[in-house]
Motif scaffolding. Sequence first.
Motif, short mmCIF file in Angstrom:
data_model
loop_
_atom_site.label_atom_id
_atom_site.label_comp_id
_atom_site.label_asym_id
_atom_site.label_seq_id
_atom_site.Cartn_x
_atom_site.Cartn_y
_atom_site.Cartn_z
N GLN A 149 -4.56 3.81 -3.88
CA GLN A 149 -3.42 4.67 -3.55
C GLN A 149 -3.68 5.60 -2.38
OE1 GLN A 149 -5.23 4.81 -6.43
NE2 GLN A 149 -5.03 6.80 -7.44
N ASP A 150 -4.91 5.66 -1.88
CA ASP A 150 -5.24 6.58 -0.79
C ASP A 150 -4.98 5.89 0.56
OD1 ASP A 150 -5.99 8.54 -2.60
OD2 ASP A 150 -8.04 7.80 -2.72
N ARG A 151 -3.70 5.78 0.87
CA ARG A 151 -3.24 5.04 2.04
C ARG A 151 -3.48 5.82 3.32
NH1 ARG A 151 1.07 5.73 4.76
NH2 ARG A 151 1.95 4.11 6.10
N ARG B 258 2.00 6.10 -7.40
CA ARG B 258 0.94 6.93 -7.98
C ARG B 258 1.33 8.41 -7.89
NH1 ARG B 258 -2.61 5.69 -11.87
NH2 ARG B 258 -3.40 3.59 -11.54
N GLU B 259 1.92 8.80 -6.78
CA GLU B 259 2.35 10.19 -6.65
C GLU B 259 3.47 10.51 -7.64
OE1 GLU B 259 3.43 10.57 -2.57
OE2 GLU B 259 1.37 10.73 -1.85
N ALA C 92 -6.16 1.38 2.92
CA ALA C 92 -6.28 2.31 1.79
C ALA C 92 -7.75 2.44 1.43
CB ALA C 92 -5.47 1.82 0.60
N LEU D 169 0.83 -1.20 0.00
CA LEU D 169 0.00 0.00 0.00
C LEU D 169 0.86 1.26 0.00
CD1 LEU D 169 -2.91 -0.97 2.43
CD2 LEU D 169 -2.89 -1.02 -0.07
N LYS D 170 1.99 1.20 0.69
CA LYS D 170 2.93 2.34 0.68
C LYS D 170 3.56 2.49 -0.70
CE LYS D 170 5.43 5.67 2.46
NZ LYS D 170 4.82 6.96 2.88
N TYR E 32 -0.81 0.71 -9.03
CA TYR E 32 0.08 1.87 -9.01
C TYR E 32 0.36 2.40 -10.41
CZ TYR E 32 3.76 -1.91 -8.73
OH TYR E 32 4.54 -3.03 -8.88
N THR F 58 2.32 1.56 -3.53
CA THR F 58 1.28 2.04 -4.44
C THR F 58 1.08 3.55 -4.29
OG1 THR F 58 0.17 -0.10 -4.39
CG2 THR F 58 -1.15 1.79 -5.08
N GLN F 59 1.04 4.01 -3.06
CA GLN F 59 0.90 5.45 -2.81
C GLN F 59 2.05 6.23 -3.43
OE1 GLN F 59 1.72 6.78 1.23
NE2 GLN F 59 0.00 8.22 1.14
#
Length: 676
Positions: free
Chosen positions: A165-167, A60-61, A159, A53-54, A94, A56-57
């Motif tokens: 991506q909204d962890r 995506r950023e 998330a 999850l981290k 991601y 992916t965040q």
Amino acid sequence: MINGLGILGWGVGGIEAEAVMLGQPVYMLIPEVVGFCLSGKLADGATATDLVLKVTQMLREHGVVGKFVEFFGPGLADMPLANRATIANMAPEYGATVGFFPVDEQTIRYLRQTGRPEELVEAVEWYYKEQGLWLDTTTQPVYSSELELDLSTIVPALAGPKRPQDRIDLTAMQETWNRDLVETFGHTEPLSSEVTYEGETFDLEDGDVVIAAITSCTNTSNPSVMIGAGLLAKHAVAKGLTRKPWVKTSLAPGSKVVTDYLEQAELTPYLEKLGFHTVGYGCTTCIGNSGPLPDEIAAGVEHQDLVVTSVLSGNRNFEGRISPHVKANYLASPPLVVAYALAGTVDIDFDTDPIGTDPGGNPVMLSDIWPSATEIAEVVGTSVETEQFTTEYGNVFEGSDEWKAIATSEGDLYEWNEDSTYVQEPPFFEGLSQDVAPIAPITGARVLVKVGDSVTTDHISPAGNIAEDAPAGRFLLAKGVAKKDFNSYGSRRGNDRVMTRGTFANIRVRNQLAPGTEGGWTTDFTTGEVTSIYEASLNYRAAGTPLVVLAGIDYGMGSSRDWAAKGTFLLGVKAVIAKSFERIHRSNLIGMGVLPLTFAPGDDADALGLDGTEMFSVEVDDSVVPRQDIPVVATKADGTEVRFTTTCRLDTPVEVQYYRNGGILHTVLLRMARED
């Protein structure tokens, strides 16, 4: 997932896959490669899910759509293959084409653990070393860009409520939930409904978890998190804890091997005691196959329009995907799924609030039942055995007796059944001629759909529940299909009559042409009335009016769902103008002869003053080349013209050819016809 093994491979859309089966190569631009340096080790209490999850965040950023991501660094030395596969498998979330790991000792260890012949294992190691493909920690590859992550900083997280991506750190979950309840879902005060279910009466409230699913995905093939979930369940049962009565629980292991090692560890009874019975081994809750909520629970949700939640261990939590009654969906590790089933709500701070009480009335904290990394490793070491893999996968392609008993037809051509509501001959190739017309401008087009950012393929072509009052539901009822037999959109994707009616029918689609609505609604400019998107498309087709879609960033993110493009095509859409596209959906649109265009940097529909009521002309012609600037003219009702420039997202000469021919399958069939 294979990229976790050091085998380079990536997904293509179903449309491209169909063309490949007919001999068409896949073409692509050489991608940028993003390096992702991992260091350190996961701390006690952190899981592979928390790590992915981290990742992916961060990705995506950073922005990795259309790019390869390669993981490297000292953190790989102790990272087991299962964790690598968890990260690699989440590449669609991601946005990368692949998330690749090198071959090293961990790869060899996995091959031996899963029962590969020793001569093959030795050959793999020898080959990769001889070819210079074995991980070399003494050299630093040159990447297009780089990111870094210290694994020791990873903490438990979820998330959501709408995107992977909204962890959210677990410690911030309650605060984030209460903020989202107001800002995202519009409930300024928590609401509740009194519900009586299975002999118990309780208040069902905003934030209550009504679905807790350990759902079939990479997470549920990872021994550490699955054993962790089983141990947490064991500790909870020992404390006398039970799941809350409004929580619908399920367990869908990633493979039968998981069932074997859970039973070997004697953890299955504890999971079942908390309601986590094995329901199957395919896609379940993550794809919308959790089934309906109990009638009493659903009625309670509807009575106050409650914002209830789901917590699941899958990869995707997009709007409308999990359940039509659940607006907030959170991804979490399997142990956290069990924890939230016990708590029954996301409105809880596990650091300060008890997860429950024991029979003596004493509070029990999550920390009291959370298994340590040492305990998990010990159980994994004694319960995961090579023989489980060789037994379960030795005859994997034979199929069960039920599978073998299914009657099939013979012959080279499929025998279409006009009465089937599952499979019909699609109209994709109606009017196909060997005389290909040149590419011509799109003129007099109307906007069918205008949406914002992060519209997923689930929004465009849902896979889950078919609503009784939706165009697809009404169609099935007219065909004599009872509501209880509707099944899902995903199960009926062989029937274009259902899938076209279901395009843009996700219950959470907010089409800006039908303000104040959710679902598949639009303003039909042939009548001026708000109607279903499908019904409006029929009127436009009768009038000979081409259609366009206006969209924001990351249009088509999520599942590589070919029907998101097929349905768009069958509705009569000729072009999609977005701020950016997800890789596979852009490819699929071209594969169906729909032109993808992107606004110039800094432009979008709102910045240009476009509200979707305009008439559009797209000045594309047969001289088009990859990534060419394409002028677009939007004419307002008063005759005012808004002129702007878009980028043609036909990225290669081959894609120009596909578009000229009407799509990739049209190209293949034309080639085959000419060869004959």
